[in-house]
Scaffold this motif. Structure first.
Motif, mmCIF file in Angstrom:
data_model
loop_
_atom_site.group_PDB
_atom_site.id
_atom_site.type_symbol
_atom_site.label_atom_id
_atom_site.label_comp_id
_atom_site.label_asym_id
_atom_site.label_seq_id
_atom_site.Cartn_x
_atom_site.Cartn_y
_atom_site.Cartn_z
ATOM 1 N N ARG A 59 0.670 -1.812 -0.109
ATOM 2 C CA ARG A 59 -0.142 0.251 -0.107
ATOM 3 C C ARG A 59 0.583 1.304 -0.658
ATOM 4 O O ARG A 59 0.779 2.114 0.574
ATOM 5 C CB ARG A 59 -0.709 -0.218 1.143
ATOM 6 N N VAL A 60 1.436 1.748 -1.035
ATOM 7 C CA VAL A 60 2.386 2.488 -1.125
ATOM 8 C C VAL A 60 2.006 3.291 -2.722
ATOM 9 O O VAL A 60 1.364 2.703 -3.704
ATOM 10 C CB VAL A 60 3.782 2.292 -1.157
ATOM 11 N N PRO A 61 2.383 4.402 -2.563
ATOM 12 C CA PRO A 61 2.163 5.141 -4.300
ATOM 13 C C PRO A 61 3.170 4.552 -5.469
ATOM 14 O O PRO A 61 4.412 3.184 -4.978
ATOM 15 C CB PRO A 61 2.795 6.187 -4.233
ATOM 16 N N LEU A 62 2.647 4.097 -6.365
ATOM 17 C CA LEU A 62 3.214 3.142 -8.027
ATOM 18 C C LEU A 62 4.670 3.495 -7.864
ATOM 19 O O LEU A 62 4.886 2.802 -7.952
ATOM 20 C CB LEU A 62 2.616 3.303 -8.516
ATOM 21 N N TRP A 63 5.161 4.992 -7.723
ATOM 22 C CA TRP A 63 6.486 5.066 -7.707
ATOM 23 C C TRP A 63 7.251 4.954 -6.813
ATOM 24 O O TRP A 63 8.206 4.253 -7.235
ATOM 25 C CB TRP A 63 6.509 7.274 -8.308
ATOM 26 N N ARG A 64 6.700 3.874 -5.838
ATOM 27 C CA ARG A 64 7.375 4.061 -4.510
ATOM 28 C C ARG A 64 7.714 2.039 -4.453
ATOM 29 O O ARG A 64 8.374 1.613 -3.761
ATOM 30 C CB ARG A 64 7.568 4.067 -3.340
ATOM 31 N N LEU A 65 6.913 1.997 -5.754
ATOM 32 C CA LEU A 65 7.537 0.178 -5.767
ATOM 33 C C LEU A 65 8.237 -0.405 -6.708
ATOM 34 O O LEU A 65 8.863 0.395 -7.211
ATOM 35 C CB LEU A 65 5.602 0.095 -6.265
ATOM 36 N N PRO A 66 8.508 -2.193 -6.207
ATOM 37 C CA PRO A 66 10.101 -2.214 -6.899
ATOM 38 C C PRO A 66 9.224 -2.489 -7.907
ATOM 39 O O PRO A 66 8.809 -2.625 -8.250
ATOM 40 C CB PRO A 66 10.282 -4.183 -6.022
ATOM 41 N N GLU A 67 10.272 -1.999 -9.150
ATOM 42 C CA GLU A 67 9.760 -2.231 -10.681
ATOM 43 C C GLU A 67 9.568 -3.248 -10.910
ATOM 44 O O GLU A 67 8.765 -2.859 -11.748
ATOM 45 C CB GLU A 67 11.891 -1.551 -11.243
ATOM 46 N N PRO A 68 9.965 -4.390 -10.845
ATOM 47 C CA PRO A 68 9.244 -5.901 -11.437
ATOM 48 C C PRO A 68 6.997 -5.432 -10.361
ATOM 49 O O PRO A 68 7.343 -6.138 -11.437
ATOM 50 C CB PRO A 68 9.933 -7.109 -10.750
ATOM 51 N N GLU A 69 7.626 -5.574 -9.347
ATOM 52 C CA GLU A 69 5.783 -4.574 -8.892
ATOM 53 C C GLU A 69 4.921 -3.918 -9.904
ATOM 54 O O GLU A 69 4.448 -4.529 -10.261
ATOM 55 C CB GLU A 69 6.303 -4.475 -7.429
ATOM 56 N N ARG A 71 5.597 -3.171 -12.445
ATOM 57 C CA ARG A 71 5.448 -3.187 -13.889
ATOM 58 C C ARG A 71 3.920 -4.670 -14.157
ATOM 59 O O ARG A 71 2.901 -4.377 -14.840
ATOM 60 C CB ARG A 71 6.829 -4.417 -14.567
ATOM 61 N N THR A 72 4.008 -5.103 -12.797
ATOM 62 C CA THR A 72 3.170 -6.270 -12.651
ATOM 63 C C THR A 72 1.787 -5.851 -12.550
ATOM 64 O O THR A 72 0.754 -6.033 -13.511
ATOM 65 C CB THR A 72 3.477 -7.363 -11.226
ATOM 66 N N VAL A 73 1.948 -4.315 -11.870
ATOM 67 C CA VAL A 73 0.787 -3.550 -11.286
ATOM 68 C C VAL A 73 0.004 -2.651 -13.020
ATOM 69 O O VAL A 73 -1.544 -3.133 -12.879
ATOM 70 C CB VAL A 73 1.226 -3.018 -10.238
ATOM 71 N N THR A 74 0.767 -2.865 -13.575
ATOM 72 C CA THR A 74 0.242 -1.964 -14.867
ATOM 73 C C THR A 74 -0.110 -2.643 -15.554
ATOM 74 O O THR A 74 -1.397 -2.196 -16.473
ATOM 75 C CB THR A 74 1.687 -0.302 -14.820
ATOM 76 N N GLU A 75 0.694 -3.455 -15.988
ATOM 77 C CA GLU A 75 0.438 -4.537 -16.715
ATOM 78 C C GLU A 75 -1.187 -5.234 -16.920
ATOM 79 O O GLU A 75 -1.629 -5.741 -17.947
ATOM 80 C CB GLU A 75 1.333 -5.537 -16.770
ATOM 81 N N VAL A 76 -1.299 -5.510 -15.322
ATOM 82 C CA VAL A 76 -2.641 -6.347 -15.191
ATOM 83 C C VAL A 76 -3.872 -4.915 -16.297
ATOM 84 O O VAL A 76 -4.849 -5.124 -15.930
ATOM 85 C CB VAL A 76 -2.400 -6.063 -13.886
#
Length: 103
Positions: A59-69, A71-76
């Motif tokens: 539960r953090v802003p997208l820009w704070r997520l690790p890159e692979p995670e 990418r998964t969030v935005t790809e879905v």
């Protein structure tokens, strides 16, 4: 009618909300088509189609997520919009006349 990727979650939604729920991966067009077909079989038509797919992540802003995670969030989310729109558009063009804007 709702869908989810896991049987336990889908069963929980059915129990809590009292609505039918199916296991479906919204990034897979065949599974989205099966979901659409089941809704039409149960209700005769689809009046409202909501694209609200997501994956569980920190539960953090997208820009704070690790890159692979991230990418998964935005790809879905991207794949959900694409697959569900293709299924819904196919229905709409079969049922209604689609008019192209004049040039």
């Amino acid at each position: 009618m709702v869908c989810g990727t896991g049987q336990a979650g889908v069963a929980g939604v059915t129990a809590e909300l009292g609505v039918p729920a199916l296991v479906a991966d919204v990034t897979d067009r065949a599974q989205v088509q099966a979901l659409w077909d089941e809704a039409v079989r149960r209700y005769g038509r689809v009046d409202i189609w909501v694209n609200n797919a997501g994956v569980t992540h920190q539960r953090v802003p997208l820009w704070r997520l690790p890159e692979p995670e991230a990418r998964t969030v935005t790809e879905v989310k991207r794949a959900c919009r694409l697959t569900t729109a293709r299924v819904a558009y196919r229905f709409a063009t079969a049922r209604f006349t689609v008019r192209r804007p004049r040039k």
